[in-house]
Design a protein around this motif. Structure first.
Motif, short mmCIF file in Angstrom:
data_model
loop_
_atom_site.label_atom_id
_atom_site.label_comp_id
_atom_site.label_asym_id
_atom_site.label_seq_id
_atom_site.Cartn_x
_atom_site.Cartn_y
_atom_site.Cartn_z
N ALA A 247 -51.93 -11.11 57.53
CA ALA A 247 -51.04 -9.99 57.22
C ALA A 247 -50.56 -9.35 58.52
O ALA A 247 -51.27 -9.33 59.52
CB ALA A 247 -51.79 -8.96 56.37
N ASP A 248 -49.33 -8.83 58.48
CA ASP A 248 -48.77 -8.18 59.67
C ASP A 248 -49.66 -7.02 60.13
O ASP A 248 -49.78 -6.77 61.33
CB ASP A 248 -47.36 -7.66 59.36
CG ASP A 248 -46.37 -8.79 59.13
OD1 ASP A 248 -46.68 -9.93 59.53
OD2 ASP A 248 -45.30 -8.53 58.54
N GLU A 249 -50.25 -6.33 59.16
CA GLU A 249 -51.11 -5.19 59.52
C GLU A 249 -52.32 -5.63 60.33
O GLU A 249 -52.76 -4.92 61.24
CB GLU A 249 -51.59 -4.47 58.26
CG GLU A 249 -50.50 -3.73 57.49
CD GLU A 249 -49.78 -4.62 56.48
OE1 GLU A 249 -49.05 -4.07 55.65
OE2 GLU A 249 -49.95 -5.86 56.53
N LEU A 250 -52.86 -6.81 60.01
CA LEU A 250 -54.02 -7.33 60.76
C LEU A 250 -53.62 -7.64 62.20
O LEU A 250 -54.34 -7.29 63.14
CB LEU A 250 -54.54 -8.60 60.10
CG LEU A 250 -55.60 -8.47 59.00
CD1 LEU A 250 -55.99 -9.86 58.50
CD2 LEU A 250 -56.83 -7.74 59.51
N ILE A 251 -52.48 -8.28 62.37
CA ILE A 251 -52.01 -8.62 63.71
C ILE A 251 -51.71 -7.36 64.51
O ILE A 251 -52.03 -7.27 65.69
CB ILE A 251 -50.76 -9.52 63.62
CG1 ILE A 251 -51.11 -10.84 62.93
CG2 ILE A 251 -50.17 -9.78 65.00
CD1 ILE A 251 -49.92 -11.74 62.66
N GLU A 252 -51.13 -6.38 63.84
CA GLU A 252 -50.81 -5.11 64.51
C GLU A 252 -52.08 -4.42 64.97
O GLU A 252 -52.14 -3.87 66.09
CB GLU A 252 -50.02 -4.21 63.57
CG GLU A 252 -49.58 -2.88 64.17
CD GLU A 252 -48.54 -3.03 65.26
OE1 GLU A 252 -48.41 -2.09 66.08
OE2 GLU A 252 -47.86 -4.07 65.30
N THR B 297 -53.14 -12.85 67.57
CA THR B 297 -53.08 -13.77 66.43
C THR B 297 -54.12 -14.89 66.59
O THR B 297 -54.83 -15.24 65.64
CB THR B 297 -51.68 -14.38 66.31
OG1 THR B 297 -50.72 -13.32 66.14
CG2 THR B 297 -51.59 -15.32 65.13
N GLU B 298 -54.21 -15.43 67.80
CA GLU B 298 -55.18 -16.51 68.05
C GLU B 298 -56.60 -16.00 67.96
O GLU B 298 -57.49 -16.69 67.44
CB GLU B 298 -54.91 -17.12 69.43
CG GLU B 298 -53.60 -17.89 69.50
CD GLU B 298 -53.31 -18.43 70.89
OE1 GLU B 298 -54.02 -18.01 71.85
OE2 GLU B 298 -52.40 -19.27 71.04
N ARG B 299 -56.84 -14.81 68.47
CA ARG B 299 -58.20 -14.25 68.44
C ARG B 299 -58.64 -13.98 67.00
O ARG B 299 -59.79 -14.25 66.63
CB ARG B 299 -58.26 -12.96 69.28
CG ARG B 299 -59.68 -12.50 69.58
CD ARG B 299 -59.71 -11.48 70.68
NE ARG B 299 -59.34 -10.15 70.24
CZ ARG B 299 -59.60 -9.04 70.94
NH1 ARG B 299 -60.19 -9.12 72.11
NH2 ARG B 299 -59.24 -7.87 70.49
N GLU C 125 -45.91 -7.53 75.47
CA GLU C 125 -46.13 -7.39 74.02
C GLU C 125 -46.20 -8.75 73.34
O GLU C 125 -47.07 -8.99 72.50
CB GLU C 125 -45.01 -6.55 73.40
CG GLU C 125 -45.18 -6.39 71.89
CD GLU C 125 -44.15 -5.47 71.27
OE1 GLU C 125 -44.11 -5.41 70.02
OE2 GLU C 125 -43.38 -4.83 72.01
N LYS C 126 -45.32 -9.65 73.75
CA LYS C 126 -45.31 -10.99 73.15
C LYS C 126 -46.62 -11.72 73.44
O LYS C 126 -47.21 -12.34 72.55
CB LYS C 126 -44.13 -11.79 73.72
CG LYS C 126 -43.98 -13.17 73.09
CD LYS C 126 -42.76 -13.90 73.67
CE LYS C 126 -42.64 -15.30 73.08
NZ LYS C 126 -41.45 -16.02 73.65
N ASP C 127 -47.09 -11.63 74.68
CA ASP C 127 -48.35 -12.28 75.06
C ASP C 127 -49.53 -11.71 74.28
O ASP C 127 -50.39 -12.46 73.79
CB ASP C 127 -48.60 -12.10 76.56
CG ASP C 127 -47.65 -12.93 77.41
OD1 ASP C 127 -46.98 -13.81 76.86
OD2 ASP C 127 -47.58 -12.66 78.63
#
Length: 424
Positions: A302-307, A351-353, A343-345
Motif C-alpha cells: 500500500a502507498d501508506e506503507l511505503i510513505e 520499498t525494498e526494505r 526522495e527517489k532513492d
C-alpha cells in the motif's frame, strides 16, 4: 457508548473504517477537547485550564477544536476496529473528516499484506576457502620483515640496504614539482616502492653523497598530471643501514611468539587466514541471501506503507546529516544529487526494505522459527555481562520482556536462526 462503524476491505490490505458519532458522543468529546485546548490558552482573569468552557469555545479556532474533538474520539474507534472487527493495523491510521453533522470520521488502516516467497529461488552457493602455501609464505615474510634488524654502515649502498634520503624533484625548467620534495624519506633498495629506476640510482652511494639523475614518471601513474612527465631527482644520502631479516627457526619462534616451533607458527597463521576467509565468505553469503529473499518475495504494498517507511528513512538521513554537521544543501553539492534524487532513492530503498522484511517474516512463519524465553534470557545476560554493575542495573529494564529492545533483539535472533537454516 460506541460509535456506529462500517468496515470496507480494499486492495493492498487497506481497510476503510467509517465511524458515525451521535450528537451526544460528539458533544461529550467536544467538551473534553475544550478542556485540552484551555490548558494552552491565556484568557484574561483565568489561569490556563480554568476558564469556563463557553469562553474557551468562543475563543477557540473552529478547525482546531474540530481536530481535537476527533483526536479525542479516535481511541474508541481504534478499539472497536481491533476488538470488534478484528482489524490489525501495522502502521498508524490516516484519519479524515467526511462530514460534521452527524460527525463522521473515516480511518484508513493498513494491515499486513499477503506475502508469497518462492523458496525455490533462494539458493546461495558456498565457496570453500582455500589457503595456499604461497599465501602463508607471504604472511610469514611480512612477519619476519617486522623483526628485521637494521645496523648503520659506513660503506657504499647495495641491494637490500635502507637509506635515509632528502629528495627533491624538478621539471625540465628546474622548477620544483609539487609533492616531489621529501625529507628523511626511508628507501629500501629493491623494494620497488618508488618509480622504476629510482632505487637503482642509489646503489654505490655513501652517507653524505649527493646525486642528481633524470627519470620519467610512468605513463600510468596515480597522479595523472605527472604521468609520462620527465623529472630530475636530487637526492642527499643522510644515512645507510644494512637490514638483516632473521631466520625462521624454532628458537626465534619461541622467543618472539611464545610458540613451540616454526610449524606451530605456520599452523596459527594458516588457521587465522582460514578464519578470516570464512568470515568474509559468511558475510558474502548473508548479503547474497538477503538479495535472494528480496527477489523471491512478491507483495503488493500500500502507498501508506511505503510513505511510512520513506519518512522513517528520511528521519534517519536527517539524523546522519546532523551528526556530520552538514546541511542538505551541502550534501547535495558534495553528492551531486538533487532533493528529487534523494526522495527517489529513499522511496526505492524503503520499498525494498519493506519487501525484504515481509519476506523474512513470511519465511519465519513458514519454517516455524521461534526463539524461546530461555534463549532470550541467555542472550540478554550475555549482553549485559559486558558492562559494570551500575550500567547493568540501568540497561536491564530496557530488555524486559515486552519492551522495544527485547522485541528488537528477539527479531534479530529469529533472523539469525532463519539464516542458519537457509545457509546450511
Amino acid at each position: 457508548m460506541t460509535p456506529q462503524i462500517t468496515v470496507k476491505k480494499m486492495a493492498k490490505a487497506r481497510v476503510e473504517c467509517r465511524a458515525e458519532f451521535s450528537a451526544e458522543e460528539s458533544t461529550s468529546a467536544e467538551k473534553r477537547a475544550l478542556e485540552a485546548l484551555s490548558s494552552s490558552m491565556n484568557l484574561p482573569g483565568f489561569r490556563p485550564g480554568k476558564a469556563p468552557v463557553e469562553m474557551v469555545k468562543a475563543k477557540a479556532d473552529p478547525e482546531a477544536l474540530l481536530e481535537e474533538t476527533v483526536r479525542v474520539l479516535l481511541p474508541d474507534v481504534m478499539k472497536a476496529a481491533v476488538e470488534e472487527h478484528k482489524i490489525l493495523p501495522i502502521i498508524p491510521p490516516a484519519a479524515s473528516i467526511e462530514k460534521t453533522s452527524p460527525l463522521t470520521v473515516v480511518l484508513t488502516l493498513v494491515e499486513r499484506p499477503q506475502v508469497s516467497v518462492k523458496e525455490g529461488k533462494i539458493n546461495v552457493e558456498k565457496k570453500e576457502s582455500k589457503i595456499e602455501e604461497k599465501d602463508i609464505d607471504r604472511m610469514i615474510d611480512s612477519l619476519m620483515t617486522e623483526h628485521q634488524i637494521a645496523t648503520a654502515v659506513e660503506r657504499a649502498a647495495k641491494h637490500g640496504d635502507r637509506l635515509m634520503l632528502d629528495v627533491r624533484g624538478e621539471d625540465d625548467k628546474g622548477t620544483l614539482i609539487p609533492g616531489s620534495e621529501m625529507k628523511d624519506r626511508p628507501v629500501v633498495i629493491g623494494s620497488k616502492a618508488l618509480i622504476p629506476g629510482f632505487e637503482d640510482q642509489l646503489v654505490g652511494l655513501k652517507t653524505g653523497d649527493k646525486k642528481s639523475f633524470p627519470l620519467k614518471f610512468p605513463e600510468k601513474y596515480h597522479a595523472e598530471h605527472l604521468a609520462g612527465t620527465p623529472v630530475t631527482f636530487h637526492v642527499d644520502v643522510k644515512s645507510i643501514e644494512e637490514v638483516k631479516t632473521p631466520e625462521l627457526t624454532d628458537t626465534f619462534v619461541k622467543e618472539k611468539f611464545q610458540l613451540e616451533n616454526a610449524k606451530a607458527l605456520r599452523d596459527r597463521i594458516q588457521n587465522g587466514m582460514a578464519d578470516q576467509e570464512n568470515r568474509i565468505e559468511q558475510q558474502r553469503r548473508e548479503g547474497a541471501l538477503f538479495e535472494a529473499i528480496l527477489k523471491a518475495t512478491s507483495v503488493d504494498l500500500a502507498d501508506e506503507l511505503i510513505e511510512d517507511e520513506f519518512r522513517a528513512l528520511l528521519q534517519d538521513f536527517a539524523g546522519t546529516l546532523k551528526e556530520q554537521s552538514m546541511t542538505l544543501e551541502q550534501w547535495m553539492e558534495k553528492s551531486g544529487k538533487t532533493a528529487e534524487d534523494l526522495e527517489k532513492d529513499l522511496r526505492k530503498r524503503g520499498t525494498e526494505r519493506l519487501t525484504l522484511r515481509l519476506g523474512i517474516q513470511q519465511l519465519m512463519e513458514d519454517k516455524k522459527i521461534e526463539v524461546s524465553d530461555e534463549d532470550m534470557h541467555k542472550a540478554i545476560q550475555e549482553l549485559v555481562s559486558q558492562f559494570d554493575a551500575e550500567k547493568r542495573l540501568e540497561i536491564a529494564p530496557m530488555y524486559a520482556k515486552g519492551q522495544r529492545n527485547y522485541e528488537q533483539m528477539k527479531w534479530q535472533k529469529m533472523v539469525e536462526k532463519l539464516m542458519s537454516e537457509l545457509l546450511k
